[in-house]
Design a protein around this motif. Structure first.
Motif, PDB file in Angstrom:
ATOM      1  N   PRO A 194     -12.166  -5.514  -3.585  1.00 32.57           N
ATOM      2  CA  PRO A 194     -11.828  -4.952  -4.275  1.00 32.57           C
ATOM      3  C   PRO A 194     -10.542  -4.136  -4.369  1.00 32.57           C
ATOM      4  CG  PRO A 194     -12.969  -4.800  -3.304  1.00 32.57           C
ATOM      5  CD  PRO A 194     -12.940  -5.783  -3.150  1.00 32.57           C
ATOM      6  N   LYS A 195     -10.210  -4.084  -2.852  1.00 35.95           N
ATOM      7  CA  LYS A 195      -8.485  -3.289  -2.436  1.00 35.95           C
ATOM      8  C   LYS A 195      -7.467  -5.072  -2.515  1.00 35.95           C
ATOM      9  CE  LYS A 195     -10.275  -0.943   0.964  1.00 35.95           C
ATOM     10  NZ  LYS A 195     -10.371  -0.235   2.481  1.00 35.95           N
ATOM     11  N   ALA A 196      -7.802  -6.317  -2.046  1.00 34.39           N
ATOM     12  CA  ALA A 196      -7.072  -7.098  -2.534  1.00 34.39           C
ATOM     13  C   ALA A 196      -5.974  -7.086  -3.856  1.00 34.39           C
ATOM     14  CB  ALA A 196      -6.826  -7.999  -2.412  1.00 34.39           C
ATOM     15  N   ALA A 197      -7.535  -6.663  -4.707  1.00 34.88           N
ATOM     16  CA  ALA A 197      -7.587  -7.027  -6.810  1.00 34.88           C
ATOM     17  C   ALA A 197      -6.461  -5.781  -6.841  1.00 34.88           C
ATOM     18  CB  ALA A 197      -8.704  -6.998  -6.501  1.00 34.88           C
ATOM     19  N   GLN A 198      -6.352  -4.424  -6.536  1.00 38.11           N
ATOM     20  CA  GLN A 198      -5.873  -3.295  -6.414  1.00 38.11           C
ATOM     21  C   GLN A 198      -4.237  -3.688  -6.112  1.00 38.11           C
ATOM     22  OE1 GLN A 198      -7.179   0.163  -4.637  1.00 38.11           O
ATOM     23  NE2 GLN A 198      -5.980   1.581  -5.577  1.00 38.11           N
ATOM     24  N   ALA A 199      -4.867  -3.513  -5.001  1.00 43.20           N
ATOM     25  CA  ALA A 199      -2.551  -4.335  -4.125  1.00 43.20           C
ATOM     26  C   ALA A 199      -1.949  -5.491  -4.942  1.00 43.20           C
ATOM     27  CB  ALA A 199      -3.384  -4.790  -2.887  1.00 43.20           C
ATOM     28  N   LEU A 200      -2.544  -6.210  -5.433  1.00 39.87           N
ATOM     29  CA  LEU A 200      -1.545  -7.275  -6.813  1.00 39.87           C
ATOM     30  C   LEU A 200      -2.181  -6.567  -7.491  1.00 39.87           C
ATOM     31  CD1 LEU A 200      -1.341  -9.799  -7.592  1.00 39.87           C
ATOM     32  CD2 LEU A 200      -3.036 -10.225  -8.266  1.00 39.87           C
ATOM     33  N   VAL A 201      -3.168  -5.840  -8.366  1.00 42.55           N
ATOM     34  CA  VAL A 201      -2.622  -5.047  -9.671  1.00 42.55           C
ATOM     35  C   VAL A 201      -0.626  -4.121  -9.132  1.00 42.55           C
ATOM     36  CG1 VAL A 201      -2.913  -3.742 -12.011  1.00 42.55           C
ATOM     37  CG2 VAL A 201      -4.470  -5.652 -10.886  1.00 42.55           C
ATOM     38  N   GLN A 202      -1.322  -3.801  -8.294  1.00 44.33           N
ATOM     39  CA  GLN A 202      -0.382  -2.368  -8.136  1.00 44.33           C
ATOM     40  C   GLN A 202       1.110  -3.263  -7.950  1.00 44.33           C
ATOM     41  OE1 GLN A 202      -2.106   0.027  -5.195  1.00 44.33           O
ATOM     42  NE2 GLN A 202      -2.765   1.470  -6.016  1.00 44.33           N
ATOM     43  N   PHE A 203       0.909  -4.244  -7.072  1.00 49.32           N
ATOM     44  CA  PHE A 203       2.460  -5.021  -7.155  1.00 49.32           C
ATOM     45  C   PHE A 203       2.999  -5.408  -8.717  1.00 49.32           C
ATOM     46  CE2 PHE A 203       4.747  -8.846  -6.623  1.00 49.32           C
ATOM     47  CZ  PHE A 203       5.931  -8.844  -6.265  1.00 49.32           C
ATOM     48  N   LEU A 204       2.427  -6.603  -9.460  1.00 50.81           N
ATOM     49  CA  LEU A 204       2.297  -6.540 -10.351  1.00 50.81           C
ATOM     50  C   LEU A 204       2.902  -5.494 -11.611  1.00 50.81           C
ATOM     51  CD1 LEU A 204      -0.114  -9.259 -11.187  1.00 50.81           C
ATOM     52  CD2 LEU A 204       2.096 -10.113 -10.222  1.00 50.81           C
ATOM     53  N   THR A 205       2.727  -5.101 -11.400  1.00 48.16           N
ATOM     54  CA  THR A 205       3.048  -3.248 -11.956  1.00 48.16           C
ATOM     55  C   THR A 205       4.043  -2.325 -11.873  1.00 48.16           C
ATOM     56  OG1 THR A 205       1.039  -1.790 -11.600  1.00 48.16           O
ATOM     57  CG2 THR A 205       1.079  -3.284 -13.433  1.00 48.16           C
ATOM     58  N   SER A 206       4.592  -2.533 -10.563  1.00 47.29           N
ATOM     59  CA  SER A 206       5.552  -1.956  -9.751  1.00 47.29           C
ATOM     60  C   SER A 206       6.639  -2.323 -10.535  1.00 47.29           C
ATOM     61  CB  SER A 206       5.668  -2.388  -8.089  1.00 47.29           C
ATOM     62  OG  SER A 206       6.301  -3.406  -8.042  1.00 47.29           O
ATOM     63  N   ALA A 207       7.858  -1.280 -10.063  1.00 49.20           N
ATOM     64  CA  ALA A 207       9.194  -1.644 -10.780  1.00 49.20           C
ATOM     65  C   ALA A 207      10.326  -2.330  -9.677  1.00 49.20           C
ATOM     66  CB  ALA A 207      10.324   0.020 -10.554  1.00 49.20           C
ATOM     67  N   HIS A 208       9.448  -2.562  -9.039  1.00 53.27           N
ATOM     68  CA  HIS A 208      10.251  -4.075  -7.590  1.00 53.27           C
ATOM     69  C   HIS A 208       9.473  -5.403  -8.309  1.00 53.27           C
ATOM     70  CE1 HIS A 208      12.081  -6.105  -4.607  1.00 53.27           C
ATOM     71  NE2 HIS A 208      11.051  -7.020  -4.524  1.00 53.27           N
ATOM     72  N   SER A 209       8.141  -5.391  -8.610  1.00 50.28           N
ATOM     73  CA  SER A 209       7.980  -6.963  -9.138  1.00 50.28           C
ATOM     74  C   SER A 209       8.786  -6.548 -10.675  1.00 50.28           C
ATOM     75  CB  SER A 209       6.669  -6.681  -9.687  1.00 50.28           C
ATOM     76  OG  SER A 209       5.983  -7.654 -10.189  1.00 50.28           O
ATOM     77  N   ARG A 210       8.303  -6.043 -11.522  1.00 53.38           N
ATOM     78  CA  ARG A 210       8.971  -6.008 -12.775  1.00 53.38           C
ATOM     79  C   ARG A 210      10.542  -6.231 -12.421  1.00 53.38           C
ATOM     80  NH1 ARG A 210       5.617  -6.937 -16.229  1.00 53.38           N
ATOM     81  NH2 ARG A 210       5.356  -8.056 -14.062  1.00 53.38           N
TER      82      ARG A 210
END
Length: 136
Positions: A41-57
């Protein structure tokens, strides 16, 4: 001198092009999307946070050509491309509510396909069909 495919986000050991490819695979792969039943779950949360971050966008917009989903990416736009995308989205309206919209869309795609292929012409039948659909 390194080319743009070797650029890396601060503190990241992975070139942006590799990172972008991985992100694209994750975003487009149903089986790779995190679920509530993940064993990490922590890795999944980190992935979702990265994918939705301004930097990723920003990465997806600059390298992949995707339309940003965050205003901050448009605010930091470095080229005319994102200025034009923002303007197009701001000027966009809702899809037509005509009950034959789907049918018209299919006929229109076929007409465009015939123009950009070897035929290079829209047949009279296609032109008539396009004109008749909205009147149904």
């Amino acid at each position: 001198m390194t080319d743009s495919t070797d650029r890396r986000p601060p503190g990241c050991r992975v070139p942006l092009i590799v990172l972008f490819t991985l992100v694209t695979l994750v975003v487009t792969s149903v089986s790779a999307r995190p679920t509530a039943h993940t064993s990490k779950p922590k890795a999944a949360q980190a992935l979702v946070q990265f994918l939705t971050s301004a930097h990723s966008r920003q990465i997806l917009a600059e390298i992949g050509g995707f339309a940003p989903t965050r205003d901050s990416v448009y605010d930091r736009a470095r080229g005319e491309y994102l200025v034009q995308v923002r303007r197009a989205l701001q000027d966009a309206g809702p899809r037509p509510t005509n009950r034959n919209y789907t049918e018209f869309g299919r006929a229109f795609r076929n007409a465009v396909k015939s123009v950009v292929t070897a035929q290079d012409v829209i047949s009279g039948d296609t032109a008539r069909e396009l004109a008749e659909i909205p009147r149904k």
